[in-house]
Design a protein around this motif. Structure first.
Motif, PDB file in Angstrom:
ATOM      1  N   PRO A   9       0.847  -1.203   0.000  1.00  0.00           N
ATOM      2  CA  PRO A   9       0.000   0.000   0.000  1.00  0.00           C
ATOM      3  C   PRO A   9       0.882   1.253   0.000  1.00  0.00           C
ATOM      4  O   PRO A   9       1.968   1.273   0.566  1.00  0.00           O
ATOM      5  N   ALA A  10       0.414   2.272  -0.646  1.00  0.00           N
ATOM      6  CA  ALA A  10       1.175   3.528  -0.706  1.00  0.00           C
ATOM      7  C   ALA A  10       1.252   4.127   0.692  1.00  0.00           C
ATOM      8  O   ALA A  10       0.260   4.171   1.422  1.00  0.00           O
ATOM      9  N   ARG A  11       2.423   4.593   1.068  1.00  0.00           N
ATOM     10  CA  ARG A  11       2.588   5.195   2.393  1.00  0.00           C
ATOM     11  C   ARG A  11       2.040   6.617   2.370  1.00  0.00           C
ATOM     12  O   ARG A  11       2.314   7.376   1.455  1.00  0.00           O
ATOM     13  N   ARG A  12       1.310   6.906   3.428  1.00  0.00           N
ATOM     14  CA  ARG A  12       0.758   8.252   3.539  1.00  0.00           C
ATOM     15  C   ARG A  12       1.440   8.968   4.699  1.00  0.00           C
ATOM     16  O   ARG A  12       1.681   8.376   5.747  1.00  0.00           O
ATOM     17  N   VAL A  13       1.729  10.212   4.495  1.00  0.00           N
ATOM     18  CA  VAL A  13       2.316  11.019   5.554  1.00  0.00           C
ATOM     19  C   VAL A  13       1.157  11.645   6.323  1.00  0.00           C
ATOM     20  O   VAL A  13       0.342  12.374   5.756  1.00  0.00           O
ATOM     21  N   THR A  14       1.103  11.357   7.606  1.00  0.00           N
ATOM     22  CA  THR A  14       0.019  11.913   8.417  1.00  0.00           C
ATOM     23  C   THR A  14       0.564  13.038   9.284  1.00  0.00           C
ATOM     24  O   THR A  14       1.739  13.053   9.662  1.00  0.00           O
TER      25      THR A  14
END
Length: 138
Positions: A9-14
């Protein structure tokens, strides 16, 4: 035999950790800040500030008294230290005469002593009380 790997899964910056850190810093600085430097408290109007127009009938003509708050938290009037009873009597007399009160705290006066003096002034019924400071001339 070729094994198919599932796509990562694409990593998301939170921003949640950043917001948490900023909130903790905000609370830290609010709790640890202490206003011991009385120059940070807004005082009486300066000459640069625009003067409010006050009708002549509203100006108080009573006596003006200068109370000095010493570094030890004592209140002095004309060079003499006032005890709590003497201070209360003085404030009540000044309020009855419609007088004005100027409070000059020393630079190292405890904030709690200034608060007690302001509370006593309000309890005595003095309407016109101001904090003043002496500024060095350039």
């Amino acid at each position: 035999m070729i094994l198919a790997r599932p796509a990562r899964p694409a990593r998301r910056v939170t921003l949640v950790p950043l917001i948490d850190v900023l909130f903790i810093l905000l609370v830290y600085f609010m709790v640890t800040s202490v206003y011991r430097d009385l120059d940070m408290i807004p005082l009486a109007e300066t000459q640069d500030a625009p003067q409010a127009v006050t009708p002549a009938k509203d100006r108080r003509t009573g006596p003006v008294a200068l109370l000095r708050l010493t570094a030890g938290g004592e209140v002095a009037l004309r060079g003499r230290t006032l005890d709590p009873r003497g201070l209360r009597e003085f404030l009540e007399t000044t309020a009855a005469e419609g007088g004005r009160l100027l409070i000059l705290p020393s630079g190292s006066a405890p904030l709690q002593a200034l608060t007690r003096l302001m509370d006593a002034t309000a309890a005595a019924g003095i309407i016109d009380a101001r904090l003043v400071r002496i500024e060095a001339s350039p």
